[in-house]
Write an enzyme that holds these catalytic residues in place. Structure first.
Site, short mmCIF file in Angstrom:
data_model
loop_
_atom_site.label_atom_id
_atom_site.label_comp_id
_atom_site.label_asym_id
_atom_site.label_seq_id
_atom_site.Cartn_x
_atom_site.Cartn_y
_atom_site.Cartn_z
N LYS A 6 -45.39 48.02 -2.25
CA LYS A 6 -44.52 49.44 -2.29
C LYS A 6 -45.13 50.42 -1.28
CE LYS A 6 -44.41 48.74 -7.29
NZ LYS A 6 -44.76 49.28 -8.70
N VAL A 22 -39.82 51.22 -5.48
CA VAL A 22 -41.06 51.90 -5.55
C VAL A 22 -40.84 52.85 -6.64
CG1 VAL A 22 -42.59 53.21 -4.51
CG2 VAL A 22 -41.63 51.62 -2.99
N GLY A 33 -46.69 43.99 -23.21
CA GLY A 33 -45.74 43.51 -22.21
C GLY A 33 -45.96 44.52 -20.98
N VAL A 75 -33.91 44.29 -16.27
CA VAL A 75 -33.26 45.26 -15.41
C VAL A 75 -31.81 45.10 -15.17
CG1 VAL A 75 -33.37 46.36 -13.27
CG2 VAL A 75 -35.50 45.94 -14.23
N LYS A 130 -39.24 44.89 -4.44
CA LYS A 130 -40.08 45.36 -3.56
C LYS A 130 -40.80 44.53 -2.43
CE LYS A 130 -43.49 45.02 -7.23
NZ LYS A 130 -42.53 44.59 -8.12
#
Length: 432
Positions: free
Chosen positions: A212, A139, A194, A27, A112
């Site tokens: 979440k 979320v 993955g 990310v 989260k």
């Protein structure tokens, strides 16, 4: 003299809103790429903080001015306006975010678990420091559900939020449904591709979706919920035969996260459930996410899209960065704008119920089960039995009329003592 909001807007337009990233995994690197390639956003990436710098610094597409560091203090003492936290976990992420806010920096996070457990505290700290904290990526990844609930539906009075919040579980259940494979085989395939971690417990047992759901309850229903108080059940008991029976009932099976506010109670749970084939939930395939909200005035709203992956999550993070850059200095971008209550949390929904038994067949089984249900005040709706299975391990289904989940659990405790059961009953709510 310019106002703080106008000053920030002019600085952003001039390209002087500076961003530091904590973590350079899937990310973090996607966020860095967007910030580097989308040069007209008015944002400048200045710092990347990560362990194992030697292995990560080969990203030759990054601008030369970006500073790499292993030391969080280099970021805290820098001129970065916004810190992006994408390392995950409760610690050291929690302390780093607190330190960043304390150093006068706004924060964007996709964490989260941290937001679910410490969100109100972090929001309060951000307000105290007159800074912002945003968590839209926490979320449903790239699905703008947080901003949609906070801003797009702020004029409504929401009382129910439910949906599919874990792409791993949805992928596994989709595989069992479409290919007829076992849960174990579907999980192994998800790990190979993955979609699932080596230890998939948080996903398959509902812990990821529970965090979440706690965030969504706070954002959309203004209800502060300890994630530990939300009941969650694993999807690991679901077999291909359950999808066969679900199809007879014009349903399919998905892991559903559900929160519904009723007076001073919040009904909340994460568990596999039967949903009608006509529902948008039934059409969510693979690793996608879908969230549905219901409001007193606006009715039902659906948010759907890719809930995981580097690029979709990074899009949500960069959107939060831009929102902070545009926001007024005296407002906090978070879920504390409307005071939250702390309702009693229960999983005792009233629904129809699906019960799949696997038994050593003999006369009197249905009668024995019906007798227990009758004594518990529960009405049987239907009995389904597909031919072709061994008498020594015979699966069949009983559906129950609408009743509270607690009554069904009481009945199943008694049923668990019966000697004809081959394995524990699979109990799923039927969400009409």
């Amino acid at each position: 003299m310019k106002s703080p909001a106008k000053t920030l807007a002019s600085e952003t337009a001039a390209g002087t809103c500076k961003v530091a990233i904590l973590g350079f995994g899937t990310v973090g690197s996607s966020v860095a790429r967007i910030l580097s390639e989308r040069t007209r956003t008015g944002l400048t990436l200045t710092h990347i903080c990560n362990r194992n710098l030697e292995r990560k610094k080969n990203a030759d597409w990054l601008p030369a001015h970006v500073q790499w560091t292993k030391d969080i203090n280099d970021v805290l003492s820098s001129d970065a306006d916004i810190v992006v936290e994408v390392i995950g976990g409760l610690q050291p992420a929690g302390d780093w975010i607190r330190s960043a806010l304390g150093a006068g920096k706004s924060v964007v996070t996709a964490n989260k678990q941290l937001i679910a457990h410490s969100g109100p505290e972090l929001i309060d700290l951000a307000q105290e420091m007159k800074r912002h904290i945003a968590f839209g990526a926490s979320v449903a990844g790239g699905v703008p559900v947080i901003s949609g609930l906070q801003e797009g539906l702020a004029g409504d009075e929401l009382f129910k939020i439910y949906g599919i919040l874990n792409g791993t579980c949805n992928y596994i259940l989709s595989q069992v449904e479409s290919s007829g494979v076992s849960f174990a085989a579907a999980l192994a395939e998800a790990q190979k591709l993955g979609f699932a971690e080596a230890d998939p417990t948080d996903d398959v047992d509902g812990l990821d979706a529970r965090a979440k759901l706690a965030i969504l309850a706070r954002v959309g229903l203004h209800s502060t919920v300890n994630p530990a108080n939300i009941t969650c059940r694993s999807i690991s008991s679901i077999e291909a035969v359950d999808f066969e029976y679900a199809k007879q009932l014009l349903c399919t099976i998905r892991q559903i996260s559900w929160a519904e506010l009723d007076d001073q109670q919040l009904f909340a749970t994460v568990q596999p459930a039967l949903v009608a084939l006509s529902s948008p939930l039934a059409r969510v395939q693979g690793s996608q996410n879908l969230v549905m909200s219901t409001g007193k005035y606006g009715g039902e709203t659906v948010f759907a899209g890719h809930g995981a992956g580097g690029n979709p999550t990074a899009v949500a993070i960069v959107s939060d960065i831009l929102a902070i850059a545009r926001a007024k200095q005296d407002m906090t971008h978070g879920f504390a704008e409307i005071p939250a209550t702390s309702p009693k949390v229960t999983a005792d929904f009233s629904t129809r119920h699906y019960l799949r038994f696997k038994v050593k067949d003999r006369p009197g089984i249905i009668g024995a089960l019906a007798d227990i249900f009758s004594h518990c005040g529960i009405n049987i709706d239907s009995v389904l039995q597909k031919p072709g299975y061994l008498k020594s391990s015979l699966p069949f289904v009983i559906t129950l009329e609408v009743c509270r989940a607690s009554l069904v659990e009481q009945a199943l405790q008694q049923i668990s003592q019966l000697d004809f059961l081959v394995q524990p009953c699979v109990h799923l709510p039927i969400l009409d």
